[in-house]
Design a protein around this motif. Structure first.
Motif, PDB file in Angstrom:
ATOM      1  N   GLY A 128      -9.710   2.499  -0.395  1.00 38.45           N
ATOM      2  CA  GLY A 128      -8.924   2.362  -1.329  1.00 38.45           C
ATOM      3  C   GLY A 128      -8.581   1.736  -2.960  1.00 38.45           C
ATOM      4  N   GLU A 136      -8.717  -1.127  -4.060  1.00 34.90           N
ATOM      5  CA  GLU A 136      -7.339  -2.035  -3.969  1.00 34.90           C
ATOM      6  C   GLU A 136      -7.832  -3.072  -5.169  1.00 34.90           C
ATOM      7  N   ILE A 169      -7.857  -6.781  -5.031  1.00 35.46           N
ATOM      8  CA  ILE A 169      -6.900  -7.541  -3.705  1.00 35.46           C
ATOM      9  C   ILE A 169      -6.255  -9.434  -4.817  1.00 35.46           C
ATOM     10  N   GLY A 182      -0.815  -9.369   0.617  1.00 34.72           N
ATOM     11  CA  GLY A 182      -0.583  -8.444   0.937  1.00 34.72           C
ATOM     12  C   GLY A 182      -0.164  -9.303   2.953  1.00 34.72           C
ATOM     13  N   TRP A 200       4.686  -7.353   3.180  1.00 34.62           N
ATOM     14  CA  TRP A 200       3.870  -5.641   2.526  1.00 34.62           C
ATOM     15  C   TRP A 200       2.984  -6.098   2.644  1.00 34.62           C
ATOM     16  N   ASN A 201       2.057  -5.732   3.369  1.00 35.84           N
ATOM     17  CA  ASN A 201       0.327  -5.254   3.689  1.00 35.84           C
ATOM     18  C   ASN A 201      -0.524  -4.855   2.753  1.00 35.84           C
ATOM     19  N   ARG A 202      -0.469  -4.712   1.256  1.00 37.72           N
ATOM     20  CA  ARG A 202      -1.224  -4.138   0.611  1.00 37.72           C
ATOM     21  C   ARG A 202      -0.735  -4.833  -0.746  1.00 37.72           C
ATOM     22  N   HIS A 203      -1.416  -4.704  -1.651  1.00 30.84           N
ATOM     23  CA  HIS A 203      -1.778  -5.830  -3.338  1.00 30.84           C
ATOM     24  C   HIS A 203      -1.639  -4.955  -3.976  1.00 30.84           C
ATOM     25  N   PRO A 251      -2.253  -1.040  -4.879  1.00 32.13           N
ATOM     26  CA  PRO A 251      -2.677   0.701  -4.008  1.00 32.13           C
ATOM     27  C   PRO A 251      -2.833   1.472  -4.718  1.00 32.13           C
ATOM     28  N   ARG A 309      -4.911   5.547  -1.158  1.00 31.00           N
ATOM     29  CA  ARG A 309      -4.835   4.157  -1.448  1.00 31.00           C
ATOM     30  C   ARG A 309      -5.439   4.420   0.774  1.00 31.00           C
ATOM     31  N   ASP A 310      -6.012   5.023   1.431  1.00 31.98           N
ATOM     32  CA  ASP A 310      -6.425   4.428   2.031  1.00 31.98           C
ATOM     33  C   ASP A 310      -8.195   5.331   3.220  1.00 31.98           C
TER      34      ASP A 310
END
Length: 295
Positions: free
Chosen positions: A20, A22, A24, A37, A42-45, A47, A77-78
Motif C-alpha cells: 500500500g 503506506e 505507518i 493500526g 482500525w487496522n490501517r495507518h 492508506p 492500499r492492498d
C-alpha cells in the motif's frame, strides 16, 4: 513481500511499508503522530485511496457497457508497491497496471506516491500518468489517521480541530457508505470542530465542496497545537474516526468522492472523477506539519 523503509533527519523519523506504500509511523522524540493500526479499532495507518475514493453504489461501476466489481477506496492500499527512487530525504513508491488489475479496472496507469521528509513534517505527493491511447478515469486521496490524543493523560474529547477559515459548511449525510442528498450541521463555532464522543455517529464528516486547506489539532486544556494537515486545492474533504472510543482522527483530502445514492454507476459520469488523455499526468500533494513550539 512487505518491506519497511525509513526516512530520518535530526527532527523526525518516518516509516513506510511497501504494501500500500503506506506511512505507518511519523515521530519526533517521544511523540508518535500516526495511528498504530490496532485492529481493536482500525487496522490501517494512512492508506492511499486509488483508483476510487469511498464506496461505489452496489460495490461496482460500469464502463463501456461492462460492470466491474470494486471494493471501498479501490485496490492500491492492498497492493505491494515497488520503490522507484530513494534519496536521503524522500522515497517514491510505484504501482503499474497489470493483468490482475485489469480484471476489475480496465485501464493502463502508472501511479507513484512520493514521501518527502522535511525539518517540520512530511509531504505526501501523488502522481498519475496515462500511458495508453484510451482515456484513464480515476480518483485519488489520502486517509491518514492521527493519534488523538497525542499524549498520556489526555482524551480525544479535549481536542478541537481548527480550520484555516471561518466557514461553517454542513456535512453530507452518509447513507450506507454512499453520499446522501441531505446535509447536517457540525460546527458550533466558526472555524472550529469540537470532538465530543458522538461527533462521528453519522459516519465520516464529508464536506462537498471543501472550502478548507488546513486543519490543526489543538489540545484545549493546554492550548498546545500539536500538528496540522495542509491540503491546498482538494475539492473534497473527509474527517473520520471508527467509533466513540477510537483514539485517532483521520483527515482525508480527496480528489474524488463516494458515489451519490442516486448515481447511475457509469464511471465517466461519476462525480469528482478525473480523466486523463494519452500521456497526460495528474499530481497533487498534502503535508503533515509538526509543531515544535510546545517544547
Amino acid at each position: 513481500m512487505n518491506t519497511t523503509y525509513t526516512l530520518q533527519n535530526k527532527y523526525l523519523k518516518a516509516t513506510f511499508k511497501s504494501q500500500g506504500a503506506e506511512l505507518i509511523s511519523l515521530c519526533k522524540e517521544n511523540i508518535e503522530y500516526i495511528w498504530n493500526g490496532n485492529p481493536e479499532f482500525w487496522n490501517r495507518h494512512a492508506p492511499v485511496l486509488f483508483p476510487f475514493v469511498g464506496s461505489l453504489k452496489n460495490n461496482s461501476y460500469s464502463y463501456k457497457g461492462i460492470s466491474y466489481p470494486m471494493g471501498q477506496h479501490g485496490f492500491a492500499r492492498d497492493k505491494n508497491f515497488t520503490v522507484a527512487t530513494q534519496t536521503e530525504d524522500s522515497i517514491t513508491f510505484q504501482l503499474e497496471s497489470d493483468e490482475e488489475s485489469k480484471k476489475i479496472y480496465p485501464f493502463d496507469f502508472l501511479f507513484q506516491l512520493k514521501y518527502t521528509l522535511t525539518s517540520n513534517g512530511l509531504v505526501t505527493s501523488y502522481f498519475v500518468e496515462n500511458p495508453a491511447q484510451e482515456d484513464l478515469y480515476f480518483s485519488v486521496g489520502g486517509h491518514p489517521a492521527f493519534n488523538c490524543p497525542f499524549e498520556k493523560n489526555q482524551t480525544r474529547e479535549e481536542y478541537i480541530l481548527m480550520f484555516d477559515n471561518d466557514e461553517t459548511p454542513e456535512a453530507k449525510l452518509i447513507e450506507g457508505s454512499l453520499i446522501g442528498n441531505e446535509s447536517y450541521p457540525v460546527f458550533k463555532q466558526e472555524g472550529i470542530l469540537e470532538l465530543p464522543k458522538n461527533v462521528f455517529d453519522n459516519d465520516a464528516i464529508v464536506f462537498n465542496p471543501n472550502p478548507f486547506s488546513q486543519i490543526s489539532f489543538i489540545h484545549e486544556p493546554t492550548g498546545n497545537t500539536y500538528m496540522s494537515v495542509e491540503f491546498k486545492n482538494f475539492p473534497y474533504l473527509g474527517i473520520w474516526s471508527k467509533n466513540q472510543e477510537a483514539p485517532f482522527i483521520c483527515i482525508e483530502p480527496w480528489h474524488g468522492i463516494a458515489d451519490n445514492v442516486n448515481h447511475n454507476q457509469e464511471i465517466t459520469e461519476k462525480e469528482g472523477i478525473i480523466k486523463l488523455n494519452l500521456k497526460e499526468t495528474f499530481n497533487c500533494e498534502y503535508s503533515i506539519l509538526i509543531n515544535f513550539d510546545n517544547e
